[in-house]
Design a protein around this motif. Sequence first.
Motif, PDB file in Angstrom:
ATOM      1  N   THR A 273       0.846  -1.202   0.000  1.00  0.00           N
ATOM      2  CA  THR A 273       0.000   0.000   0.000  1.00  0.00           C
ATOM      3  C   THR A 273       0.886   1.259   0.000  1.00  0.00           C
ATOM      4  O   THR A 273       1.839   1.343   0.786  1.00  0.00           O
ATOM      5  CB  THR A 273      -0.915   0.029   1.231  1.00  0.00           C
ATOM      6  OG1 THR A 273      -1.749  -1.143   1.217  1.00  0.00           O
ATOM      7  CG2 THR A 273      -1.789   1.278   1.232  1.00  0.00           C
ATOM      8  N   SER A 275       0.754   5.829  -0.758  1.00  0.00           N
ATOM      9  CA  SER A 275      -0.118   7.011  -0.792  1.00  0.00           C
ATOM     10  C   SER A 275      -0.429   7.419  -2.223  1.00  0.00           C
ATOM     11  O   SER A 275       0.425   7.302  -3.121  1.00  0.00           O
ATOM     12  CB  SER A 275       0.538   8.191  -0.061  1.00  0.00           C
ATOM     13  OG  SER A 275       0.702   7.898   1.301  1.00  0.00           O
ATOM     14  N   THR A 278      -2.658  12.474  -4.751  1.00  0.00           N
ATOM     15  CA  THR A 278      -3.492  13.452  -4.064  1.00  0.00           C
ATOM     16  C   THR A 278      -4.687  12.737  -3.485  1.00  0.00           C
ATOM     17  O   THR A 278      -5.112  11.687  -3.989  1.00  0.00           O
ATOM     18  CB  THR A 278      -3.958  14.576  -5.020  1.00  0.00           C
ATOM     19  OG1 THR A 278      -4.658  15.563  -4.256  1.00  0.00           O
ATOM     20  CG2 THR A 278      -4.887  14.067  -6.104  1.00  0.00           C
ATOM     21  N   ALA A 279      -5.245  13.234  -2.447  1.00  0.00           N
ATOM     22  CA  ALA A 279      -6.412  12.602  -1.839  1.00  0.00           C
ATOM     23  C   ALA A 279      -7.651  12.903  -2.659  1.00  0.00           C
ATOM     24  O   ALA A 279      -7.808  14.000  -3.198  1.00  0.00           O
ATOM     25  CB  ALA A 279      -6.587  13.116  -0.410  1.00  0.00           C
ATOM     26  N   THR A 307      -7.065   8.117   0.294  1.00  0.00           N
ATOM     27  CA  THR A 307      -5.692   8.601   0.291  1.00  0.00           C
ATOM     28  C   THR A 307      -4.651   7.579  -0.125  1.00  0.00           C
ATOM     29  O   THR A 307      -3.496   7.922  -0.336  1.00  0.00           O
ATOM     30  CB  THR A 307      -5.318   9.106   1.693  1.00  0.00           C
ATOM     31  OG1 THR A 307      -5.455   8.019   2.637  1.00  0.00           O
ATOM     32  CG2 THR A 307      -6.201  10.279   2.120  1.00  0.00           C
ATOM     33  N   GLN A 308      -5.024   6.274  -0.267  1.00  0.00           N
ATOM     34  CA  GLN A 308      -4.033   5.229  -0.543  1.00  0.00           C
ATOM     35  C   GLN A 308      -4.514   4.281  -1.648  1.00  0.00           C
ATOM     36  O   GLN A 308      -5.715   4.151  -1.904  1.00  0.00           O
ATOM     37  CB  GLN A 308      -3.746   4.419   0.718  1.00  0.00           C
ATOM     38  CG  GLN A 308      -3.065   5.226   1.824  1.00  0.00           C
ATOM     39  CD  GLN A 308      -2.817   4.397   3.067  1.00  0.00           C
ATOM     40  OE1 GLN A 308      -3.683   3.581   3.459  1.00  0.00           O
ATOM     41  NE2 GLN A 308      -1.647   4.587   3.688  1.00  0.00           N
TER      42      GLN A 308
END
Length: 326
Positions: A273, A275, A278-279, A307-308
């Motif tokens: 996993t 990031s 961008t979220a 977010t991931q």
Amino acid sequence: MQKIGDSTNTADAAGEFTEGAPAAGVPATLVKAKWLNAIQRELCGLVLGAGISLNASDDGQVLKAVKALLSAALVGATTTAAGLLRIATQPEVDDGTNNNSAVTPATLKARLAAVLVGATTTAAGLLRIATQPEVDDGTNNNSAVTPATLKARLAAVLVGATTTAAGLLRIATQPEVDDGTNNNSAVTPATLKARLAAVLVGATEQVAGLIRIATTDIMSAGIDNSAAVTVARLRFGFYFLPAINGCIIFPVWLGGFVIQWGTNGHTVSGVQTVSLPTAFPRGVFGAFGGTVAAVTPQGTAYGATYTQISTYSAAGYNVFWIALGY
């Protein structure tokens, strides 16, 4: 008043007394009672005229009568009656408050010399009349401009304005402002406002005119047809990250759709996993992907959150993924 010659012929040709000349047969002047009585009446009249009663024991009554009559006649002058005045002193002339004395040419000259000085920018005084060349030149500050020289100067400088020279302008009428062809008059704020109100109307689909700039909320709503979208507003909310792990974010007025991509390298087998670039602002649609290799796929996108991103693969492979959201 009688002369001695009026009462006797023994007076001389001038009617005056004479000692006579016996040797020559010229008699001396005879003093007659008539002349003596005339003199007495004159003197008595003088005393009585002064308001003094005759007194036989007072030989000074004539002098007293003269003084009394002079005292009564020679009174001081006033603003309403003629009379005697003394000469004013120079300090009295300079002070200017004494109203009972006379100014002489000498004291007047001294006073005028003290007060009639040349005028300056800070003190009143005498000024000569400026010549026309002095008025035209405009540098002399010690002479006076007359209506005639001022008129001539103004006539020379206050000419009509043109496109190449400053000058006088009359105020244009409203029809002249509306017509727009007169080039020799001035537009005022009032006539300009009226003209602009007539021509600067709101734009429509059929008529050109003024239009306001749309706000972000108006653009997002998409229903206002009376506001203009600027280049900056068109790009509002659009974001592009041109990288291996990058994203494209579309403007909110296009729904705010977000596309993200990237490569996740697996050094060990299993789920890994990382990031997101961008979220996701509001939600996630999902993710997909696969191994970057010319072999049977070894990996896949396992799932994505706000977010991931998670991928699954055997060790030694890179998984390329794409995530969609808004």
